[in-house]
Design an enzyme around this catalytic site. Structure first.
Site, PDB file in Angstrom:
ATOM      1  N   CYS A 113     -31.990  38.107 -52.669  1.00  0.00           N
ATOM      2  CA  CYS A 113     -32.347  39.480 -52.261  1.00  0.00           C
ATOM      3  C   CYS A 113     -33.296  40.152 -53.255  1.00  0.00           C
ATOM      4  O   CYS A 113     -34.000  41.091 -52.896  1.00  0.00           O
ATOM      5  CB  CYS A 113     -31.079  40.309 -52.106  1.00  0.00           C
ATOM      6  N   HIS A 257     -33.289  47.077 -51.103  1.00  0.00           N
ATOM      7  CA  HIS A 257     -32.976  45.905 -50.270  1.00  0.00           C
ATOM      8  C   HIS A 257     -31.921  46.336 -49.257  1.00  0.00           C
ATOM      9  O   HIS A 257     -30.955  47.026 -49.611  1.00  0.00           O
ATOM     10  CB  HIS A 257     -32.455  44.779 -51.167  1.00  0.00           C
ATOM     11  N   ASN A 287     -29.605  42.271 -42.558  1.00  0.00           N
ATOM     12  CA  ASN A 287     -30.002  41.951 -43.934  1.00  0.00           C
ATOM     13  C   ASN A 287     -30.931  40.736 -43.875  1.00  0.00           C
ATOM     14  O   ASN A 287     -30.508  39.657 -43.469  1.00  0.00           O
ATOM     15  CB  ASN A 287     -28.724  41.665 -44.727  1.00  0.00           C
TER      16      ASN A 287
HETATM   17  O1  UT7 Z   1     -27.522  41.099 -49.897  1.00  0.00           O
HETATM   18  C1  UT7 Z   1     -26.211  41.158 -50.358  1.00  0.00           C
HETATM   19  C2  UT7 Z   1     -25.386  40.605 -49.260  1.00  0.00           C
HETATM   20  N1  UT7 Z   1     -24.071  41.061 -49.098  1.00  0.00           N
HETATM   21  C3  UT7 Z   1     -23.651  42.324 -48.982  1.00  0.00           C
HETATM   22  O2  UT7 Z   1     -24.308  43.284 -49.185  1.00  0.00           O
HETATM   23  C4  UT7 Z   1     -22.245  42.490 -48.543  1.00  0.00           C
HETATM   24  C5  UT7 Z   1     -21.388  43.346 -49.394  1.00  0.00           C
HETATM   25  N2  UT7 Z   1     -20.075  43.403 -48.820  1.00  0.00           N
HETATM   26  C6  UT7 Z   1     -19.803  44.044 -47.656  1.00  0.00           C
HETATM   27  O3  UT7 Z   1     -20.686  44.655 -47.097  1.00  0.00           O
HETATM   28  C7  UT7 Z   1     -18.412  44.000 -47.105  1.00  0.00           C
HETATM   29  O4  UT7 Z   1     -17.571  43.377 -48.031  1.00  0.00           O
HETATM   30  C8  UT7 Z   1     -18.336  43.281 -45.733  1.00  0.00           C
HETATM   31  C9  UT7 Z   1     -19.043  44.090 -44.676  1.00  0.00           C
HETATM   32  C10 UT7 Z   1     -18.939  41.896 -45.790  1.00  0.00           C
HETATM   33  C11 UT7 Z   1     -16.895  43.154 -45.327  1.00  0.00           C
HETATM   34  O5  UT7 Z   1     -16.278  44.428 -45.299  1.00  0.00           O
HETATM   35  P1  UT7 Z   1     -14.899  44.689 -46.022  1.00  0.00           P
HETATM   36  O6  UT7 Z   1     -14.549  46.081 -45.747  1.00  0.00           O
HETATM   37  O7  UT7 Z   1     -15.018  44.254 -47.459  1.00  0.00           O
HETATM   38  O8  UT7 Z   1     -13.938  43.752 -45.214  1.00  0.00           O
HETATM   39  P2  UT7 Z   1     -13.034  42.525 -45.726  1.00  0.00           P
HETATM   40  O9  UT7 Z   1     -13.862  41.337 -46.034  1.00  0.00           O
HETATM   41  O10 UT7 Z   1     -12.083  43.003 -46.748  1.00  0.00           O
HETATM   42  O11 UT7 Z   1     -12.237  42.246 -44.396  1.00  0.00           O
HETATM   43  C12 UT7 Z   1     -11.424  43.241 -43.763  1.00  0.00           C
HETATM   44  C13 UT7 Z   1     -10.948  42.688 -42.441  1.00  0.00           C
HETATM   45  C14 UT7 Z   1     -10.320  41.305 -42.583  1.00  0.00           C
HETATM   46  O12 UT7 Z   1      -9.238  41.227 -41.674  1.00  0.00           O
HETATM   47  P3  UT7 Z   1      -7.729  41.446 -42.172  1.00  0.00           P
HETATM   48  O13 UT7 Z   1      -7.487  40.379 -43.206  1.00  0.00           O
HETATM   49  O14 UT7 Z   1      -7.692  42.835 -42.733  1.00  0.00           O
HETATM   50  O15 UT7 Z   1      -6.933  41.282 -40.922  1.00  0.00           O
HETATM   51  C15 UT7 Z   1     -11.428  40.390 -42.111  1.00  0.00           C
HETATM   52  O16 UT7 Z   1     -10.932  39.166 -41.595  1.00  0.00           O
HETATM   53  O17 UT7 Z   1     -12.042  42.542 -41.543  1.00  0.00           O
HETATM   54  C16 UT7 Z   1     -12.067  41.205 -41.023  1.00  0.00           C
HETATM   55  N3  UT7 Z   1     -13.429  40.836 -40.741  1.00  0.00           N
HETATM   56  C17 UT7 Z   1     -14.009  41.031 -39.548  1.00  0.00           C
HETATM   57  N4  UT7 Z   1     -13.536  41.570 -38.409  1.00  0.00           N
HETATM   58  C18 UT7 Z   1     -14.381  41.636 -37.369  1.00  0.00           C
HETATM   59  C19 UT7 Z   1     -14.344  40.263 -41.578  1.00  0.00           C
HETATM   60  N5  UT7 Z   1     -15.505  40.097 -40.926  1.00  0.00           N
HETATM   61  C20 UT7 Z   1     -15.329  40.562 -39.665  1.00  0.00           C
HETATM   62  C21 UT7 Z   1     -16.150  40.666 -38.530  1.00  0.00           C
HETATM   63  N6  UT7 Z   1     -15.630  41.204 -37.419  1.00  0.00           N
HETATM   64  N7  UT7 Z   1     -17.423  40.249 -38.556  1.00  0.00           N
END
Ligand code: UT7
Length: 330
Positions: A113, A257, A287
């Site tokens: 990135c 970014h 992204n």
């Molecule tokens: O260029 C840099 C690239 N990366 C980034 O900028 C990403 C930075 N991180 C983030 O933006 C966030 O961490 C995410 C958007 C990727 C994830 O959000 P989060 O609030 O940290 O969610 P999490 O990973 O803690 O997951 C929460 C829940 C989980 O379910 P349970 O265990 O609570 O039942 C996941 O399994 O959300 C679930 N989950 C989804 N649900 C529906 C994870 N991905 C998805 C999805 N759709 N695509």
């Protein structure tokens, strides 16, 4: 010492639009979840047999048009990508051939990135020293073909899109110039955002077992990325302001970014500015890694969000973990 200006900027995204509703049909996810956690509504995916170089070529044509230069004027190509057409050589070689640029130097850089800002810094040095007069810098990615549309990988698969942006860098004879660039990396976080295989440290580089284990798919520790991004983004923007004795009021627009809308909101909050000062188009493109900053810069310019004489700050955070910024007087 010479200074460097951005003489042209352009972008290109593939025509195929993939909405959150399209992703709902492929895996267990929802439009509501994606919008709430990331701000993304849709992204672009390539059609078959399109590589990062193809997207980069179209973006380069648009940047060259604005700079009023022809392919034969270009002295050097720098191509920032983590999704080059082939394992080797870099996509820069294909751009040179496709645009008929002659046997000029061309190389890829792989800083995810932050790749575009790293490329800007490299190009700036070549122009300042007088080595080159026209440098083509491209940020381009084809992420869609690397993604797995299943529950295990859905956090990654909803985030990424394909696209390309490009700039032409030239010596400046006015006040328009790159004021500074600031580059950082902390390699202890390599495995928090990475694609493990295929890779040279494995023999063979890829095996059926690795494929069965899904080690060819990008992996992200989303929370760790988020936690670091909301600290490093503001810090590196502050660094660019301090290096040039600028206050936030001197800055017309921050172009980060496009990682995640929530990250941009947190950055704006920490800097004490409203979202009107932080450009965002992630809702339409997702992204696009190294491509996101030049795509956003090109769009913001054409929308009149900044103009000649304005100060803009570019900032990035991503895999490595790497982070970088650049202050520019347009
Ligand atoms: O260029 C840099 C690239 N990366 C980034 O900028 C990403 C930075 N991180 C983030 O933006 C966030 O961490 C995410 C958007 C990727 C994830 O959000 P989060 O609030 O940290 O969610 P999490 O990973 O803690 O997951 C929460 C829940 C989980 O379910 P349970 O265990 O609570 O039942 C996941 O399994 O959300 C679930 N989950 C989804 N649900 C529906 C994870 N991905 C998805 C999805 N759709 N695509």
């Amino acid at each position: 010492m010479r200074t460097t200006k951005i003489a042209g900027v352009g972008y290109y995204v593939p025509e195929k639009v993939i909405t959150n509703f399209d992703l709902e049909k492929l895996m267990d996810t929802s439009n509501e979840w994606i919008i709430e956690r990331t701000g993304i509504q849709e992204r672009r995916y390539i059609e078959d047999d399109t590589g990062a170089s193809d997207l980069g070529v179209e973006a380069a044509k648009n940047a060259m048009k604005m700079a009023n230069v022809e392919p034969e004027d270009i002295d050097l190509i720098i191509f920032a990508t983590i999704t080059s057409d082939y394992f080797f050589p870099g996509s820069s070689a294909q751009v040179q051939e496709k645009l008929g640029m002659g046997h000029i130097g061309a190389f890829d850089i792989k800083v995810a990135c932050s790749g575009f800002i790293y490329g800007l810094s490299i190009a700036d040095q070549f122009i300042k020293t007088g080595e080159f007069d026209n440098v083509l810098l491209i940020g381009a990615e084809v992420q869609s073909t690397a993604l797995a549309f299943d529950t295990e990988h859905r956090d990654m698969s909803v985030l990424f899109g394909d696209g390309a942006g490009a700039v032409i860098l030239q010596p400046s004879n006015t006040d328009s110039k790159i004021l500074s660039t600031h580059l950082h990396i902390d390699g202890k976080y390599v495995k928090e955002l990475w694609t493990e295989a295929p890779a040279s440290r494995f023999n063979p580089r890829i095996s059926k077992q690795m494929l069965d284990e899904g080690r060819q798919y990008p992996f992200m520790n989303g929370r760790e990325v988020f936690r670091n991004a909301i600290v490093k983004f503001p810090a590196v923007i502050q660094e660019a302001m301090e290096a040039n004795n600028l206050s936030i009021d001197d800055v017309k627009l921050i172009i980060p970014h496009q990682a995640n809308y929530r990250i941009s909101q947190a950055v704006a909050k920490r800097l004490g500015v409203g979202m009107e000062k932080v450009y965002s188009n992630i809702h339409r493109y997702g992204n696009t890694t190294a491509a996101s900053i030049p795509i956003a810069m090109s769009e913001a310019l054409s929308k009149g969000k900044f103009e000649e004489g304005d100060i803009i700050i570019l900032a990035a955070f991503g895999a490595g973990f790497s982070w970088a910024s650049s202050a520019i007087r347009w």
